[in-house]
Design a protein around this motif. Structure first.
Motif, PDB file in Angstrom:
ATOM      1  N   ALA A 150      -6.149   4.690   2.141  1.00 27.05           N
ATOM      2  CA  ALA A 150      -7.333   4.408   2.964  1.00 27.05           C
ATOM      3  C   ALA A 150      -7.777   2.961   2.760  1.00 27.05           C
ATOM      4  O   ALA A 150      -8.105   2.256   3.724  1.00 27.05           O
ATOM      5  CB  ALA A 150      -8.460   5.364   2.584  1.00 27.05           C
ATOM      6  N   ALA A 151      -7.736   2.486   1.510  1.00 28.60           N
ATOM      7  CA  ALA A 151      -8.131   1.098   1.255  1.00 28.60           C
ATOM      8  C   ALA A 151      -7.187   0.140   1.974  1.00 28.60           C
ATOM      9  O   ALA A 151      -7.614  -0.838   2.597  1.00 28.60           O
ATOM     10  CB  ALA A 151      -8.107   0.836  -0.245  1.00 28.60           C
ATOM     11  N   GLY A 152      -5.875   0.444   1.928  1.00 30.21           N
ATOM     12  CA  GLY A 152      -4.928  -0.412   2.643  1.00 30.21           C
ATOM     13  C   GLY A 152      -5.209  -0.433   4.121  1.00 30.21           C
ATOM     14  O   GLY A 152      -5.226  -1.493   4.766  1.00 30.21           O
TER      15      GLY A 152
ATOM     16  N   ILE B  89      -8.052   0.058   5.558  1.00 33.87           N
ATOM     17  CA  ILE B  89      -9.286  -0.686   5.802  1.00 33.87           C
ATOM     18  C   ILE B  89      -9.018  -2.182   5.774  1.00 33.87           C
ATOM     19  O   ILE B  89      -9.479  -2.944   6.631  1.00 33.87           O
ATOM     20  CB  ILE B  89     -10.339  -0.269   4.763  1.00 33.87           C
ATOM     21  N   CYS B  90      -8.187  -2.619   4.787  1.00 31.08           N
ATOM     22  CA  CYS B  90      -7.883  -4.059   4.715  1.00 31.08           C
ATOM     23  C   CYS B  90      -7.170  -4.504   5.990  1.00 31.08           C
ATOM     24  O   CYS B  90      -7.489  -5.552   6.568  1.00 31.08           O
ATOM     25  CB  CYS B  90      -6.978  -4.329   3.509  1.00 31.08           C
TER      26      CYS B  90
ATOM     27  N   THR C  11       0.840  -1.209   0.000  1.00 32.24           N
ATOM     28  CA  THR C  11       0.000   0.000   0.000  1.00 32.24           C
ATOM     29  C   THR C  11       0.868   1.249   0.000  1.00 32.24           C
ATOM     30  O   THR C  11       0.571   2.219  -0.719  1.00 32.24           O
ATOM     31  CB  THR C  11      -0.893  -0.010   1.255  1.00 32.24           C
TER      32      THR C  11
END
Lengths: 64, 127
Positions: B33-35, B37-38, B13
């Motif tokens: 942000a996606a990283g 969240i994961c 990320t």
């Protein structure tokens, strides 16, 4: 909820960056702006779905 | 083991966010942000045995406090997550506002417990 979410966002970002440069070089700045917004909307719809799944998971865990 | 997966995810990320930062800063923030969240999803899937242990505390007669403790933990987790995302995007005002909301809600959630604590203290002092 895995790494492929990050890869999808990265791919969209890179495609939009390339398209942006292409359109700006050929003089169509407004269309470049449109493609950036379109890519942003696609990524946001994906991300909002994942965020809601995460919050449902945490709500269940901590019974908030 | 899980820690290798989390470390690899965080590293990938970071690289992706840095690649995208120059041309499209918005996508860089969305990728990070996606990283995040994961990683949070990864961590919270492994969290349930710990929370079951907290529920066993209620056998020692402090039932309502374990439920309240869990809620304060959840509020703190989400508040910290949101404020760090805002700070990473460069919006320190929004980050401190979310922090304030988190602390306020956590305090409100813990109020009955504080009440019973003070009551027991005053009982000791007079006794």
């Amino acid at each position: 909820m895995d790494i492929d979410l990050v890869f999808k966002i990265a791919a969209t970002g890179i495609i939009v960056a390339v398209l942006n440069q292409l359109l700006i070089r050929s003089g169509r700045e407004d269309q470049a702006m449109m493609t950036t917004l379109a890519g942003l909307i696609v990524v946001l719809t994906m991300l909002v779905g994942q965020i809601s799944d995460l919050f449902v998971l945490i709500k269940a865990l901590f019974d908030l | 083991m899980l820690i290798w997966k989390a470390a690899a995810l965080a590293l990938v990320t970071c690289v992706i966010a840095l690649v995208l930062k120059k041309d499209q800063p918005a996508y860089a923030f969305l990728a990070s942000a996606a990283g995040a969240i994961c990683l949070l999803a990864l961590a919270s899937q492994r969290l349930s045995p710990l929370l079951e242990w907290i529920h066993t505390l209620s056998e020692y007669g402090i039932a309502e406090s374990s439920a309240c403790l869990l809620q304060v933990l959840g509020i703190a987790l989400i508040g910290q997550f949101a404020s760090d995302l805002c700070r990473e995007a460069g919006l320190s005002a929004a980050a401190s506002a979310v922090d304030l909301c988190g602390r306020l809600l956590a305090l409100l959630q813990a109020l009955p417990m504080l009440q019973s604590l003070l009551a027991s203290f005053s009982g000791f002092l007079q006794g």
